[in-house]
Design an enzyme around this catalytic site. Structure first.
Site, PDB file in Angstrom:
ATOM      1  N   GLY A  64       1.794  -7.730  12.384  1.00 34.81           N
ATOM      2  CA  GLY A  64       2.452  -8.136  11.146  1.00 34.81           C
ATOM      3  C   GLY A  64       2.008  -9.521  10.714  1.00 34.81           C
ATOM      4  O   GLY A  64       2.485 -10.525  11.229  1.00 34.81           O
ATOM      5  N   GLY A  70       0.737  -8.216   5.544  1.00 37.22           N
ATOM      6  CA  GLY A  70       0.178  -9.546   5.293  1.00 37.22           C
ATOM      7  C   GLY A  70       1.086 -10.651   5.801  1.00 37.22           C
ATOM      8  O   GLY A  70       2.184 -10.387   6.320  1.00 37.22           O
ATOM      9  N   ILE A  92       5.350  -4.437  14.039  1.00 39.51           N
ATOM     10  CA  ILE A  92       6.022  -3.518  13.141  1.00 39.51           C
ATOM     11  C   ILE A  92       5.047  -2.829  12.181  1.00 39.51           C
ATOM     12  O   ILE A  92       3.949  -3.347  11.966  1.00 39.51           O
ATOM     13  CB  ILE A  92       7.085  -4.288  12.282  1.00 39.51           C
ATOM     14  CG1 ILE A  92       6.441  -5.419  11.497  1.00 39.51           C
ATOM     15  CG2 ILE A  92       8.227  -4.761  13.116  1.00 39.51           C
ATOM     16  CD1 ILE A  92       7.368  -6.171  10.544  1.00 39.51           C
ATOM     17  N   GLY A 118      -3.975  -6.546  10.886  1.00 43.12           N
ATOM     18  CA  GLY A 118      -4.099  -5.563   9.810  1.00 43.12           C
ATOM     19  C   GLY A 118      -4.703  -6.106   8.543  1.00 43.12           C
ATOM     20  O   GLY A 118      -5.919  -6.242   8.410  1.00 43.12           O
ATOM     21  N   CYS A 137       5.519   5.439   8.851  1.00 43.06           N
ATOM     22  CA  CYS A 137       4.806   5.348   7.567  1.00 43.06           C
ATOM     23  C   CYS A 137       5.833   5.448   6.442  1.00 43.06           C
ATOM     24  O   CYS A 137       6.571   6.426   6.360  1.00 43.06           O
ATOM     25  CB  CYS A 137       3.777   6.460   7.414  1.00 43.06           C
ATOM     26  SG  CYS A 137       3.092   6.492   5.739  1.00 43.06           S
ATOM     27  N   ASN A 186       0.841  -1.192   0.000  1.00 44.88           N
ATOM     28  CA  ASN A 186       0.000   0.000   0.000  1.00 44.88           C
ATOM     29  C   ASN A 186       0.875   1.241   0.000  1.00 44.88           C
ATOM     30  O   ASN A 186       1.986   1.231   0.538  1.00 44.88           O
ATOM     31  CB  ASN A 186      -0.943   0.018   1.219  1.00 44.88           C
ATOM     32  CG  ASN A 186      -0.285   0.652   2.422  1.00 44.88           C
ATOM     33  OD1 ASN A 186      -0.272   1.877   2.558  1.00 44.88           O
ATOM     34  ND2 ASN A 186       0.288  -0.172   3.288  1.00 44.88           N
ATOM     35  N   LEU A 220      -1.193   8.467   4.101  1.00 42.03           N
ATOM     36  CA  LEU A 220      -1.811   9.080   5.296  1.00 42.03           C
ATOM     37  C   LEU A 220      -3.060   9.892   4.966  1.00 42.03           C
ATOM     38  O   LEU A 220      -3.282  10.960   5.532  1.00 42.03           O
ATOM     39  CB  LEU A 220      -0.794   9.968   6.037  1.00 42.03           C
ATOM     40  CG  LEU A 220       0.434   9.253   6.601  1.00 42.03           C
ATOM     41  CD1 LEU A 220       1.386  10.264   7.223  1.00 42.03           C
ATOM     42  CD2 LEU A 220       0.032   8.209   7.650  1.00 42.03           C
ATOM     43  N   THR A 246       4.815  -1.447   8.058  1.00 44.91           N
ATOM     44  CA  THR A 246       5.048  -2.217   6.822  1.00 44.91           C
ATOM     45  C   THR A 246       6.499  -2.133   6.348  1.00 44.91           C
ATOM     46  O   THR A 246       7.222  -1.182   6.644  1.00 44.91           O
ATOM     47  CB  THR A 246       4.131  -1.699   5.709  1.00 44.91           C
ATOM     48  OG1 THR A 246       4.272  -0.274   5.621  1.00 44.91           O
ATOM     49  CG2 THR A 246       2.681  -2.045   5.999  1.00 44.91           C
TER      50      THR A 246
HETATM   51  N1  ORO Z   1       0.833   2.917   5.032  1.00 46.51           N
HETATM   52  C1  ORO Z   1       1.546   2.057   5.815  1.00 46.51           C
HETATM   53  O1  ORO Z   1       1.898   0.969   5.367  1.00 46.51           O
HETATM   54  N2  ORO Z   1       1.833   2.397   7.076  1.00 46.51           N
HETATM   55  C2  ORO Z   1       1.461   3.595   7.580  1.00 46.51           C
HETATM   56  O2  ORO Z   1       1.767   3.855   8.744  1.00 46.51           O
HETATM   57  C3  ORO Z   1       0.737   4.478   6.792  1.00 46.51           C
HETATM   58  C4  ORO Z   1       0.465   4.121   5.493  1.00 46.51           C
HETATM   59  C5  ORO Z   1      -0.185   5.057   4.541  1.00 46.51           C
HETATM   60  O3  ORO Z   1      -1.058   5.846   4.923  1.00 46.51           O
HETATM   61  O4  ORO Z   1       0.229   5.023   3.374  1.00 46.51           O
END
Ligand code: ORO
Length: 302
Positions: A242, A216, A190, A264, A129, A68, A72, A192
């Site tokens: 995670g 994932g 954690i 998640g 992020c 992704n 934010l 991503t």
């Molecule tokens: N995406 C992530 O994988 N982690 C974050 O903390 C925030 C985002 C995002 O908004 O793109």
């Protein structure tokens, strides 16, 4: 079996918390089940002002995971306070605000805006992020910067501060210790892992942002390893996250040293995953000889 967990600011009836960004503000899931079943909810990141996020495409599938690059996206802390928190107030579950920003001051502004909310029980400082040019991971990959923003957040906060760490570092233990020393009440790990895919039709990156955060089941072993290493180095509680898809996965995180977990990406695969795990967890704990959640915490090194 009582599977409640007490953490700073959080009285969780069970250790299952949907992870920020994978649950929005719960509205869609509330159509499917009673959100009061959940231990808590980590709501989507709040920044001081509205953010539209990154251009699309910003999602891509991967084997056992997804990328992704949302960037934010959110309506800004004041709108969240006015429109989303009153909706969440009807549920008997602990609401955790994920706090984000482009600068250190932004984090303080969001915290100050939420300090008087009775709905928010704790903050989750998002210094991890991977999808924004300013703030985010930029503050979470150097121990001094991570410690500094934690100190500012702690000085401003009237509720406990958990810091969500990035796996995109050489030594996560060093960052965790710096953040603990700066006064963090707990850790979430954690976020991503930074990744990328190429569209073979064009030969170009699939995501408009070029890179994205991998989540994932693919990242679970990385998360387990990091929880295991950090849990032995700090004295504050860890919320593990995670790749969790089952109660067995939850037990693995508890054994590695997590006191609670966030779920998640699996919410996108199966929107009922959290209530299913909550139902299964006592049976799985019992099967492996535990009478409580706390008995299982840190078993791998104790
Ligand atoms: N995406 C992530 O994988 N982690 C974050 O903390 C925030 C985002 C995002 O908004 O793109």
């Amino acid at each position: 079996m009582d599977i409640s967990v007490k953490l700073p600011g959080l009285n969780l009836k069970n250790p299952i918390i949907p992870a920020s960004g994978c649950f929005g503000f719960g509205r869609e899931y509330a159509e499917l089940y009673d959100l009061s079943l959940l231990g808590g909810i980590a709501i989507k990141s709040a920044t001081p002002q509205e953010r539209f996020g990154n251009p699309t495409p910003r999602i891509a599938e991967t084997p056992s995971g997804m990328l992704n690059a949302i960037g934010l996206q959110n309506k800004g802390v004041e709108v969240i306070k006015e429109k989303e928190l009153p909706f969440l107030a009807q549920f008997d579950t602990e609401i955790i605000a994920n706090v984000a920003g482009a600068t250190e001051e932004d984090y303080v502004k969001v915290i100050e805006a939420l300090n008087d909310s009775e709905v928010i029980k704790a903050y989750e400082l998002n210094i991890s992020c991977p999808n924004v040019k300013h703030g985010g991971i930029g503050l979470g990959t150097k121990p001094e910067l991570a410690a500094h923003v934690t100190k500012l957040a702690k000085a401003a906060a009237k509720k406990p501060v958990y810091v969500k760490l990035s796996p995109n570092v050489t030594d996560i233990v060093e960052i965790a210790k710096a953040v603990e020393e700066a006064g963090a009440d707990g850790l979430v790990l954690i976020n991503t892992l930074m990744g990328m895919r190429i569209d073979l039709k064009t030969g170009k990156p699939l995501l408009a942002n070029i890179t994205g955060g991998l989540s994932g089941p693919a990242i679970k072993p990385v998360a387990i390893r990091m929880v295991y290493q950090v849990a032995q180095a700090v004295n504050i509680p860890i919320i593990g996250v995670g790749g969790i898809t089952s109660a067995e996965d939850v037990l693995e995180f508890l054994n590695a040293g997590a006191s609670a977990v966030e779920v998640g990406a699996q919410n996108f695969v199966d929107p009922y995953v959290c209530p299913k795990i909550i139902e299964d967890l006592p049976k799985v704990l019992k099967k492996y000889g535990y009478n409580s959640v706390s008995e299982a915490v840190g078993r791998s090194f104790k």
